[in-house]
Motif scaffolding. Structure first.
Motif, mmCIF file in Angstrom:
data_model
loop_
_atom_site.group_PDB
_atom_site.id
_atom_site.type_symbol
_atom_site.label_atom_id
_atom_site.label_comp_id
_atom_site.label_asym_id
_atom_site.label_seq_id
_atom_site.Cartn_x
_atom_site.Cartn_y
_atom_site.Cartn_z
ATOM 1 N N ASP A 35 9.005 16.008 17.228
ATOM 2 C CA ASP A 35 7.917 15.134 17.682
ATOM 3 C C ASP A 35 6.818 14.945 16.643
ATOM 4 O OD1 ASP A 35 6.866 13.425 19.477
ATOM 5 O OD2 ASP A 35 6.557 14.890 21.070
ATOM 6 N N PRO A 36 7.153 14.412 15.454
ATOM 7 C CA PRO A 36 6.140 14.233 14.418
ATOM 8 C C PRO A 36 5.229 13.041 14.706
ATOM 9 C CG PRO A 36 8.198 13.287 13.680
ATOM 10 C CD PRO A 36 8.484 13.935 15.021
ATOM 11 N N ALA A 37 4.039 13.067 14.131
ATOM 12 C CA ALA A 37 3.130 11.924 14.136
ATOM 13 C C ALA A 37 2.505 11.829 12.759
ATOM 14 C CB ALA A 37 2.050 12.079 15.199
ATOM 15 N N THR B 111 0.832 -1.197 0.000
ATOM 16 C CA THR B 111 0.000 0.000 0.000
ATOM 17 C C THR B 111 0.869 1.251 0.000
ATOM 18 O OG1 THR B 111 -1.656 -1.203 1.272
ATOM 19 C CG2 THR B 111 -1.863 1.186 1.218
ATOM 20 N N GLY B 112 0.433 2.281 -0.693
ATOM 21 C CA GLY B 112 1.158 3.547 -0.681
ATOM 22 C C GLY B 112 0.938 4.319 0.604
ATOM 23 N N TYR B 113 1.590 5.482 0.701
ATOM 24 C CA TYR B 113 1.466 6.285 1.918
ATOM 25 C C TYR B 113 1.484 7.781 1.640
ATOM 26 C CZ TYR B 113 6.601 6.462 1.346
ATOM 27 O OH TYR B 113 7.875 6.623 0.849
ATOM 28 N N PHE B 114 1.328 8.176 0.388
ATOM 29 C CA PHE B 114 1.505 9.587 0.034
ATOM 30 C C PHE B 114 0.301 10.455 0.399
ATOM 31 C CE2 PHE B 114 3.946 7.095 -3.181
ATOM 32 C CZ PHE B 114 5.195 7.355 -2.645
ATOM 33 N N ASP B 115 -0.908 9.902 0.370
ATOM 34 C CA ASP B 115 -2.089 10.691 0.699
ATOM 35 C C ASP B 115 -2.318 10.639 2.206
ATOM 36 O OD1 ASP B 115 -4.334 12.287 0.299
ATOM 37 O OD2 ASP B 115 -5.657 10.561 0.018
ATOM 38 N N SER B 116 -1.451 11.320 2.927
ATOM 39 C CA SER B 116 -1.483 11.313 4.394
ATOM 40 C C SER B 116 -0.919 12.633 4.895
ATOM 41 C CB SER B 116 -0.667 10.133 4.945
ATOM 42 O OG SER B 116 0.678 10.202 4.487
ATOM 43 N N ARG B 117 -1.016 12.844 6.204
ATOM 44 C CA ARG B 117 -0.574 14.113 6.791
ATOM 45 C C ARG B 117 0.370 13.876 7.967
ATOM 46 N NH1 ARG B 117 -6.149 17.454 7.561
ATOM 47 N NH2 ARG B 117 -6.783 15.490 8.518
ATOM 48 N N ILE B 118 1.053 14.929 8.336
ATOM 49 C CA ILE B 118 1.962 14.923 9.487
ATOM 50 C C ILE B 118 1.536 16.040 10.432
ATOM 51 C CG2 ILE B 118 4.344 15.178 10.275
ATOM 52 C CD1 ILE B 118 3.997 12.736 8.530
ATOM 53 N N VAL B 119 1.389 15.726 11.712
ATOM 54 C CA VAL B 119 1.268 16.754 12.740
ATOM 55 C C VAL B 119 2.558 16.729 13.540
ATOM 56 C CG1 VAL B 119 0.147 15.232 14.441
ATOM 57 C CG2 VAL B 119 -0.190 17.702 14.566
ATOM 58 N N TYR B 120 3.028 17.897 13.943
ATOM 59 C CA TYR B 120 4.308 17.947 14.658
ATOM 60 C C TYR B 120 4.349 19.190 15.534
ATOM 61 C CZ TYR B 120 6.055 21.619 11.517
ATOM 62 O OH TYR B 120 6.233 22.806 10.837
ATOM 63 N N PRO C 59 10.295 8.346 16.881
ATOM 64 C CA PRO C 59 9.861 7.760 15.616
ATOM 65 C C PRO C 59 8.345 7.712 15.474
ATOM 66 C CG PRO C 59 10.504 6.025 17.148
ATOM 67 C CD PRO C 59 10.867 7.329 17.803
ATOM 68 N N THR C 60 7.884 7.777 14.233
ATOM 69 C CA THR C 60 6.478 7.586 13.883
ATOM 70 C C THR C 60 6.417 6.883 12.543
ATOM 71 O OG1 THR C 60 4.339 8.682 13.523
ATOM 72 C CG2 THR C 60 6.289 9.875 12.800
ATOM 73 N N TRP C 61 5.459 5.993 12.349
ATOM 74 C CA TRP C 61 5.402 5.127 11.170
ATOM 75 C C TRP C 61 4.538 5.716 10.066
ATOM 76 C CZ3 TRP C 61 8.118 0.620 10.638
ATOM 77 C CH2 TRP C 61 8.630 0.024 11.805
ATOM 78 N N SER C 62 4.939 5.502 8.832
ATOM 79 C CA SER C 62 4.070 5.767 7.691
ATOM 80 C C SER C 62 2.892 4.798 7.744
ATOM 81 C CB SER C 62 4.837 5.590 6.374
ATOM 82 O OG SER C 62 5.246 4.239 6.203
ATOM 83 N N ARG D 121 -0.643 13.314 18.660
ATOM 84 C CA ARG D 121 -0.885 11.982 18.117
ATOM 85 C C ARG D 121 -2.258 11.950 17.439
ATOM 86 N NH1 ARG D 121 3.786 12.142 19.049
ATOM 87 N NH2 ARG D 121 4.949 10.926 20.598
ATOM 88 N N PHE D 122 -2.304 11.391 16.218
ATOM 89 C CA PHE D 122 -3.545 11.313 15.465
ATOM 90 C C PHE D 122 -4.479 10.236 16.015
ATOM 91 C CE2 PHE D 122 -1.375 13.491 11.924
ATOM 92 C CZ PHE D 122 -2.405 14.330 11.493
ATOM 93 N N ALA D 123 -5.791 10.522 15.940
ATOM 94 C CA ALA D 123 -6.799 9.495 16.134
ATOM 95 C C ALA D 123 -6.973 8.724 14.832
ATOM 96 C CB ALA D 123 -8.129 10.128 16.536
ATOM 97 N N PRO D 124 -7.515 7.514 14.891
ATOM 98 C CA PRO D 124 -7.735 6.762 13.658
ATOM 99 C C PRO D 124 -8.605 7.494 12.643
ATOM 100 C CG PRO D 124 -7.965 5.330 15.566
ATOM 101 C CD PRO D 124 -7.844 6.716 16.087
ATOM 102 N N ASN D 125 -9.473 8.412 13.087
ATOM 103 C CA ASN D 125 -10.336 9.135 12.153
ATOM 104 C C ASN D 125 -9.629 10.282 11.448
ATOM 105 O OD1 ASN D 125 -10.156 11.225 14.017
ATOM 106 N ND2 ASN D 125 -12.282 11.118 14.680
#
Length: 446
Positions: free
Chosen positions: A438-440, A169-178, A390-393, A216-220
């Protein structure tokens, strides 16, 4: 904002044979020595039309640039410089490329597509992936959306190409909070900031009047948990990205910190300091009921759920130094899993469930590493003075973290966001307007 598929996404096969029986695919499990050469010409416009985001011709060029940058950032692909080819793709050529022209520039794969303006004010972005040597279409995908969201369509196209050529699976359509940082060492201003995974669409979420940590992001993907020092009381809050509303999750006299959502989003694991001892608690977000999960003397913190919600990894100094422990989600069966040299901190479970990322501290360095959930297979991925957090794609293939330079007596060393893949080879910085820590990483956007 919603995307509406308009083109069938062809069945993703693992490979398609070229005439010489070569296989067009990318092995992502080893360091890439020769990235796959791909051509990404400007996407065609059926007719030049103006939109609030620019002309369809301009959007076609920009979509191709975003796709190129996404794929190049992985280290798996080498995007051929457009100056190396004179071939342009007209709208009628999208479905029938002139393959000999692309073979002359040694492209193994061709990514092309179109941008059209629709009568209702939306735009349609379609993209196609071809094997240049077998002259076969590998996949196609398209979306209709509002013009201002054209970047998301480009990211989704890159995700489709990545998935087809890697099998993941790709990971480009996502965001980072930091945490965005500025100011001197003794008066640091820290604000929440959010951006696309490539740094675009950057904006601040908080004003810096109160120190913030550990977002930290919620699943939504619409809610962020974090710790704030508002009113000089360090406590956990949640922030709604859509409304901008901030809410205190637990009005307790004790310090609460290190929040992280459960996979179902219904609860948080947090740390709370009571009577000089810090333990991990589960907080039900609907009832605000607290359940204590650890009881050992010392500091238990930085808890992170496994993807299925059955286990929790956390750090603890109960044995005399920071180490990593795993327990069942109800707090039972607590076991230490880190036994290497030095101390271990900030563990976080991979979205795939197969690895735990961590910060290892020793020998004057902070390094990012991974290990299996049983503690085996430990590998260090970075080797710098201070890499941590660390935070995972979303696909569990890439880890983002922050790197801090050495500081002086009065000034803090610059903090920057970086990423590295699981091979430890593709190490890349991600530029931010100010210092970043401190990225997420969010899940994939819907």
């Amino acid at each position: 904002m919603r995307f509406h598929p308009i083109l069938a996404l062809f069945a993703a096969l693992l490979s398609l044979a070229a005439p010489a029986h070569a296989v067009l695919r990318v092995d992502i499990n080893t360091g890439i020595q020769q990235p796959m050469p791909i051509a990404v010409p400007a996407f065609a416009a059926q007719a030049v039309a103006q939109t609030p985001a620019g002309s369809t011709t301009d959007l076609g060029r920009q979509v191709a640039e975003v796709i190129s940058n996404d794929l190049a950032s992985t280290g798996l692909f080498r995007v051929i410089d457009p100056a190396a080819f004179t071939t342009t793709v007209a709208f009628g050529d999208v479905g029938q490329p002139q393959f000999p022209n692309w073979r002359t520039v040694a492209a193994q794969a061709l990514i092309t597509g179109f941008v059209t303006a629709n009568g209702d004010g939306t735009v349609t972005v379609g993209c196609y992936l071809y094997d240049v040597f077998s002259e076969e279409e590998l996949t196609r995908q398209g979306f209709t959306t509002q013009p201002q969201f054209w970047r998301r369509a480009a990211h989704k196209c890159a995700d489709a190409v990545y998935a087809r050529l890697t099998g993941e699976t790709g990971y480009f359509d996502s965001r980072i909070v930091y945490v965005s940082e500025t100011g001197p060492k003794t008066a640091r201003i820290k604000r929440l900031a959010i951006m696309d995974q490539d740094g675009a669409n950057h904006r601040f979420l908080t004003n810096g009047q109160s120190l913030v940590l550990t977002p930290r992001f919620a699943p939504n993907q619409q809610t962020i948990a974090y710790m704030s020092f508002a009113g000089n009381r360090p406590r956990v809050y949640v922030y709604n990205i859509g409304t901008g509303r901030q809410e205190l999750v637990l009005d307790a006299p004790n310090m609460t910190f290190a929040p992280r959502f459960a996979p179902d989003g219904a609860s948080l694991v947090i740390s709370m300091a009571v009577g000089g001892n810090t333990d991990v608690y589960r907080l039900d977000l609907s009832s605000r009921r607290l359940t204590r999960l650890t009881t050992s003397p010392g500091i238990d913190t930085a808890a992170s759920y496994s993807p299925d919600g059955s286990k929790i990894v956390f750090e603890s100094d109960r044995g005399g130094s920071q180490q990593i422990y795993v327990m069942n989600a109800d707090g039972s069966n607590q076991q230490r899993i880190s036994f290497g040299d030095g101390r271990y901190a900030t563990p976080v479970w991979s979205p795939r469930g197969d690895l735990i990322a961590f910060t290892r501290i020793g020998g004057g360095k902070f390094q990012i590493g991974v290990m299996r959930p049983d503690g085996g297979g430990e590998r260090l991925l970075t080797d710098s003075w201070q890499d941590e957090g660390p935070t995972w794609s979303p696909n569990g293939r890439v880890i983002m973290f922050f790197r801090t330079g050495q500081s002086s007596r009065t000034a803090s060393g610059r903090a920057d966001l970086w990423s590295v893949d699981l091979t430890g080879v593709n190490l890349r910085p991600l530029r931010t307007p100010l210092d970043g820590s401190d990225p997420a990483w969010s899940p994939l956007l819907p």
